[in-house]
Design an enzyme around this catalytic site. Sequence first.
Site, PDB file in Angstrom:
ATOM      1  N   ARG A   1       9.869   9.488 -30.820  1.00  0.00           N
ATOM      2  CA  ARG A   1      11.081   9.292 -31.731  1.00  0.00           C
ATOM      3  C   ARG A   1      11.742   8.065 -31.567  1.00  0.00           C
ATOM      4  O   ARG A   1      11.705   7.564 -30.575  1.00  0.00           O
ATOM      5  CB  ARG A   1      11.997  10.014 -30.438  1.00  0.00           C
ATOM      6  CG  ARG A   1      13.153  10.318 -30.590  1.00  0.00           C
ATOM      7  CD  ARG A   1      14.276  11.014 -29.787  1.00  0.00           C
ATOM      8  NE  ARG A   1      15.568  11.010 -30.105  1.00  0.00           N
ATOM      9  CZ  ARG A   1      16.589  10.272 -29.430  1.00  0.00           C
ATOM     10  NH1 ARG A   1      16.569  10.179 -27.980  1.00  0.00           N
ATOM     11  NH2 ARG A   1      17.931  10.560 -29.989  1.00  0.00           N
TER      12      ARG A   1
ATOM     13  N   HIS B   1      22.101   6.778 -34.333  1.00  0.00           N
ATOM     14  CA  HIS B   1      21.862   6.440 -32.824  1.00  0.00           C
ATOM     15  C   HIS B   1      22.647   5.322 -32.584  1.00  0.00           C
ATOM     16  O   HIS B   1      22.327   4.206 -32.382  1.00  0.00           O
ATOM     17  CB  HIS B   1      20.329   6.191 -32.667  1.00  0.00           C
ATOM     18  CG  HIS B   1      20.137   6.395 -31.159  1.00  0.00           C
ATOM     19  ND1 HIS B   1      19.111   7.057 -30.571  1.00  0.00           N
ATOM     20  CD2 HIS B   1      20.495   5.649 -30.165  1.00  0.00           C
ATOM     21  CE1 HIS B   1      19.195   6.942 -29.291  1.00  0.00           C
ATOM     22  NE2 HIS B   1      19.824   5.746 -29.147  1.00  0.00           N
TER      23      HIS B   1
ATOM     24  N   GLU C   1      23.803  11.489 -29.123  1.00  0.00           N
ATOM     25  CA  GLU C   1      24.814  11.325 -27.996  1.00  0.00           C
ATOM     26  C   GLU C   1      26.349  11.278 -28.654  1.00  0.00           C
ATOM     27  O   GLU C   1      26.953  10.075 -28.335  1.00  0.00           O
ATOM     28  CB  GLU C   1      24.574  10.204 -27.045  1.00  0.00           C
ATOM     29  CG  GLU C   1      23.454  10.392 -26.296  1.00  0.00           C
ATOM     30  CD  GLU C   1      23.195   9.338 -24.967  1.00  0.00           C
ATOM     31  OE1 GLU C   1      23.956   8.653 -24.918  1.00  0.00           O
ATOM     32  OE2 GLU C   1      22.316   9.628 -24.193  1.00  0.00           O
TER      33      GLU C   1
ATOM     34  N   ASN D   1      19.385  14.550 -23.720  1.00  0.00           N
ATOM     35  CA  ASN D   1      19.206  13.227 -22.856  1.00  0.00           C
ATOM     36  C   ASN D   1      19.690  13.453 -21.627  1.00  0.00           C
ATOM     37  O   ASN D   1      21.007  13.778 -21.215  1.00  0.00           O
ATOM     38  CB  ASN D   1      19.909  12.123 -23.603  1.00  0.00           C
ATOM     39  CG  ASN D   1      19.358  11.567 -24.993  1.00  0.00           C
ATOM     40  OD1 ASN D   1      18.352  12.342 -25.383  1.00  0.00           O
ATOM     41  ND2 ASN D   1      20.057  10.807 -25.663  1.00  0.00           N
TER      42      ASN D   1
ATOM     43  N   TYR E   1      19.717  11.488 -17.309  1.00  0.00           N
ATOM     44  CA  TYR E   1      19.304  10.512 -16.453  1.00  0.00           C
ATOM     45  C   TYR E   1      19.539  10.700 -15.099  1.00  0.00           C
ATOM     46  O   TYR E   1      18.920  10.233 -14.199  1.00  0.00           O
ATOM     47  CB  TYR E   1      19.719   9.353 -17.112  1.00  0.00           C
ATOM     48  CG  TYR E   1      19.179   8.786 -18.413  1.00  0.00           C
ATOM     49  CD1 TYR E   1      17.872   8.077 -18.319  1.00  0.00           C
ATOM     50  CD2 TYR E   1      19.613   9.106 -19.418  1.00  0.00           C
ATOM     51  CE1 TYR E   1      17.448   7.483 -19.139  1.00  0.00           C
ATOM     52  CE2 TYR E   1      19.075   8.688 -20.741  1.00  0.00           C
ATOM     53  CZ  TYR E   1      18.051   7.907 -20.557  1.00  0.00           C
ATOM     54  OH  TYR E   1      17.342   7.527 -21.926  1.00  0.00           O
TER      55      TYR E   1
ATOM     56  N   GLU F   1      15.532  12.443 -24.115  1.00  0.00           N
ATOM     57  CA  GLU F   1      15.351  11.326 -23.318  1.00  0.00           C
ATOM     58  C   GLU F   1      15.391  11.508 -21.927  1.00  0.00           C
ATOM     59  O   GLU F   1      16.381  12.479 -21.496  1.00  0.00           O
ATOM     60  CB  GLU F   1      16.551  10.491 -23.606  1.00  0.00           C
ATOM     61  CG  GLU F   1      16.576   9.756 -25.086  1.00  0.00           C
ATOM     62  CD  GLU F   1      17.751   8.774 -25.171  1.00  0.00           C
ATOM     63  OE1 GLU F   1      18.233   8.160 -24.299  1.00  0.00           O
ATOM     64  OE2 GLU F   1      18.150   8.404 -26.203  1.00  0.00           O
TER      65      GLU F   1
HETATM   66  C1  NOJ Z   1      20.847   7.110 -23.861  1.00  0.00           C
HETATM   67  C2  NOJ Z   1      21.031   6.269 -25.242  1.00  0.00           C
HETATM   68  O1  NOJ Z   1      20.662   7.147 -26.351  1.00  0.00           O
HETATM   69  C3  NOJ Z   1      19.941   5.139 -25.168  1.00  0.00           C
HETATM   70  O2  NOJ Z   1      20.369   4.505 -26.213  1.00  0.00           O
HETATM   71  C4  NOJ Z   1      20.130   4.384 -23.785  1.00  0.00           C
HETATM   72  O3  NOJ Z   1      19.259   3.304 -23.835  1.00  0.00           O
HETATM   73  C5  NOJ Z   1      19.691   5.251 -22.777  1.00  0.00           C
HETATM   74  N1  NOJ Z   1      20.562   6.290 -22.972  1.00  0.00           N
HETATM   75  C6  NOJ Z   1      19.793   4.476 -21.465  1.00  0.00           C
HETATM   76  O4  NOJ Z   1      21.018   4.253 -20.997  1.00  0.00           O
END
Ligand code: NOJ
Length: 483
Positions: free
Chosen positions: A100, A145, A190, A323, A325, A394
Amino acid sequence: MGQITFLCVYLVLSLAQGEQINRFRRKIPDNILFGAGTSAYQIEGAWNIDGRTESVWDHMSHKKPCQIHNCDNGDIAADSYNNYERDVQMMKELGLDFYRFSISWSRVLPTNSPDDINEAGVAYYNKLINEMLKYNITPMVTIHHLDVPLQLDALGGWVNPNMVDWFVSYARVVYELFGDRVKTWFTINEPREYCTQQSSANKSGINEYLCARHMLLGHAKAYYVYQNEFKAKYGGKVGIVLNSVWYEPESEKDAEAAEVKLQFELGQYAHPIFSKSGDWPPVIKDRIAAKSAAQGFSESRLPEFTPEEVELIRGSSDFFGLNHYTTDLVYRNNSVNGLYPSPSYQDDVNVITYQPETWEKTIAPWHKVVPWGFYKLLNKIREDYGNPPLYVTENGCPTGPGLFDTQRIFFYRKYLNAMLDSIDEGSDVRVYTAWSLMDNFEWIMGYQDKFGLYEVDFNSPTRTRTPRASVFYYKKVIKTRKV
Ligand code: NOJ
């Protein structure tokens, strides 16, 4: 022991134990594709080469360099503009099903006119795509992006309603140029991150919602351009990429606060597209209307969608791109009163979030390792939006420098297990993307936070890439289809 020796010992041990351990490892369903991700500004460099014009990030990193950690910028970044063959070699080494990456708007359309296509910029993406296809690696492409062209940012960026049509024209151009080979498109990455954090428009509790409205309309119109003009010919899929933390109530009494927070951060974008009824989530409409009235506005600061717009946006994504985290705890008590300026987005949400010290830390202050939050978020999306095909676009763990990234290996193992737990309960996950293929420009954190499976030496003129230990782990997951 030096890092390389350590890495060798790790490799020998894991190879030796491989067969035995394999028997106990958990099977991954056959239909899940594995890949890794990056984005244009974060890796390409070549910021002013071959006709590319500036994006907001070029401008900001040059004019106010020290707002970024270590006054870094993306002028060269990982120099993927010149290293695309090495990048594809890395995908091959990992055994990725797909990669991607994103297209830089201002590289393809330097004057933002769809009639002024920059052939040199297009040639770069053609070379990259064709090189990937040689080795059967599927390109999955993000159209936008976070790197708004500077000229459009100067006109307000996504707060300006004209951005909808500018984006749709740009999307049409990239479908036309690359659609014969690219069958998975992500319109916008995002949107919430852009509207509430990165947008240079003043954060007024008004612009955030105008921005959200225009991004949703831009996405939906670009979706229909593909359906009407390209789908019959190319048969690809188009969707949006949303991002969310999992918001866990600190205690039972905070369940409502956590739900409100999730609706603002994720539901604001997901509900109009993926819910049965479409439109903004009711809780957001009600809260902003009530606050706006109390603040003396004659109408809600949240702009309405017309019934036609609700219909246009509803269902305009072939999959749910996510995405993810980390996780936060959420509460609301009297200490929130007066904490945020009024009016503001934060005041509309009106909750407090934090991460307990006891959770596993990483190098980034916003990030802790909480795999059960991923499980809960996947379940919530399944329940709230009728179990859409879900693409994890992500997922990753920031570390410091060094090749022996055990924390990243354990992070992936834990998060993949959490994903499998949710799949066992019925979630329709089809795609998993590790962020990131290589170290890159991590926005405001510059090059400090490393997300790469591959380490990039930002001091070497060629930006040498070296596999970290996590490469061997991820490669093994992909090859054995076991976690
Ligand atoms: C989401 C974002 O899409 C990406 O650009 C970024 O590097 C990562 N999060 C990590 O923070």
